[in-house]
Design an enzyme around this catalytic site. Structure first.
Site, PDB file in Angstrom:
ATOM      1  N   ASP A  42      -2.254  -0.265   2.361  1.00 58.71           N
ATOM      2  CA  ASP A  42      -2.684  -0.330   3.765  1.00 58.71           C
ATOM      3  C   ASP A  42      -1.584   0.169   4.700  1.00 58.71           C
ATOM      4  O   ASP A  42      -1.806   0.332   5.901  1.00 58.71           O
ATOM      5  CB  ASP A  42      -3.163  -1.744   4.143  1.00 58.71           C
ATOM      6  CG  ASP A  42      -2.090  -2.803   3.971  1.00 58.71           C
ATOM      7  OD1 ASP A  42      -0.987  -2.481   3.480  1.00 58.71           O
ATOM      8  OD2 ASP A  42      -2.355  -3.965   4.339  1.00 58.71           O
ATOM      9  N   GLU A 179       7.695  -8.224  -2.680  1.00 59.93           N
ATOM     10  CA  GLU A 179       8.309  -7.426  -1.605  1.00 59.93           C
ATOM     11  C   GLU A 179       9.371  -8.230  -0.866  1.00 59.93           C
ATOM     12  O   GLU A 179       9.141  -9.371  -0.445  1.00 59.93           O
ATOM     13  CB  GLU A 179       7.207  -6.975  -0.621  1.00 59.93           C
ATOM     14  CG  GLU A 179       7.759  -6.155   0.533  1.00 59.93           C
ATOM     15  CD  GLU A 179       6.702  -5.392   1.319  1.00 59.93           C
ATOM     16  OE1 GLU A 179       5.522  -5.378   0.901  1.00 59.93           O
ATOM     17  OE2 GLU A 179       7.071  -4.809   2.357  1.00 59.93           O
TER      18      GLU A 179
HETATM   19  O1  KIV Z   1       0.759  -0.930   1.667  1.00 60.66           O
HETATM   20  C1  KIV Z   1       1.750  -0.673   0.953  1.00 60.66           C
HETATM   21  O2  KIV Z   1       2.303   0.427   0.971  1.00 60.66           O
HETATM   22  C2  KIV Z   1       2.242  -1.726   0.091  1.00 60.66           C
HETATM   23  C3  KIV Z   1       3.544  -1.475  -0.613  1.00 60.66           C
HETATM   24  C4  KIV Z   1       4.664  -1.569   0.342  1.00 60.66           C
HETATM   25  C5  KIV Z   1       3.723  -2.365  -1.772  1.00 60.66           C
HETATM   26  O3  KIV Z   1       1.649  -2.744  -0.032  1.00 60.66           O
END
Ligand code: KIV
Length: 261
Positions: A42, A179
């Site tokens: 997202d 994260e």
């Molecule tokens: O939306 C995204 O890019 C993510 C990553 C940072 C893991 O969830």
């Protein structure tokens, strides 16, 4: 790579490589690499649409990007992010949202957080939809977390993370993104689990790593968290290429005979 290879890789301690991808052309290039899997995150709302955060990603936006990526990705394993609040409605609406991402071309979906998601995760896996969890800094929770902050720095929040990863594993997640947590905590979380962990800003001990494509190519201009490594200076190369094109126009070096009908 297919769903079974995730646990296989953990068992053989072979690292998993994941990168975000949002469009057909990038997917075609990534399909020619040995990258293990593509995440239509997202973060597309920020990287491709210029929004300030991920809360503005919609199901329509995610489905369009998943479909574009799946048209270019060959046999790469694609994970599609469920956008903000799309999995916090009625079970029927939640399942419809996940179904639409799968029908757009995802092989699995990812959702953020643990509390309150377990039943839904169980239901999805029992319905043939693999689920990747996401803990630590979960950007969809930025208004609860008080911004984009490293998580798990206190004993209490580290303990909560340990509980949460076990809950997600028990609910049926096949892998977890971790994260922005301290590297030692990410190592502990990884050791607690039989499913693989894929880290971003979580140090070197997770079972795999993920980065945003535009960050690793060095294309991102302003937002540069500490954990990002640009593996190329894509921004300068991009600009220099455009300047070369403009110069060739002015010098009347382009187009040449071979470019004309
Ligand atoms: O939306 C995204 O890019 C993510 C990553 C940072 C893991 O969830």
């Amino acid at each position: 790579m297919n769903i079974l290879d995730f646990s296989q890789k953990k068992a053989t301690q072979s690292k998993i490589s994941m990168v975000t991808c949002y469009d057909y052309t990038s997917a075609r290039i990534l399909a020619q690499t040995s990258i293990d899997c593509l995440l239509v995150g997202d973060s597309v709302a920020m990287i491709m649409h210029g929004h300030a955060n991920t809360l503005t990603a919609t199901l329509e936006m995610m489905c369009d990007h998943v479909a574009a990526v799946s048209r270019g990705a060959g046999d790469k394993f694609i994970i599609g992010d469920m956008p903000f609040a799309s999995y916090r409605k009625s079970l029927s609406d939640n399942v419809t949202a996940a179904q639409r991402l799968m029908q757009a071309g995802a092989h699995a979906i990812k959702l953020e957080g643990a509390a309150g998601n377990q039943d839904f995760i169980r239901h999805l896996t029992e319905s043939g939809i693999p689920v990747m969890g996401h803990v630590g800094l979960t950007p969809q929770f930025m208004n609860i977390l008080g911004g984009f902050k490293v998580q798990g720095k206190t004993h209490t929040s580290a303990d909560r993370l340990k509980e949460n990863v076990l809950l997600l594993q028990e609910a049926g997640c096949f892998a977890l993104v971790i994260e922005a947590v301290p590297a030692l905590l990410a190592q502990e979380l990884t050791a607690l689990l039989t499913i693989p962990t894929i880290g971003i800003g979580a140090g070197p001990h997770t079972d795999g790593q993920v980065l945003v494509l535009h960050d690793l190519l060095g294309l991102t201009l302003d937002f540069k968290p500490k954990f990002v490594k640009a593996f190329a200076d894509g921004h300068t190369q991009f600009k220099n290429t455009i300047e070369a094109y403009i110069k060739a126009i002015h010098l009347r070096e382009f187009p040449q005979h071979e470019h004309c009908y």
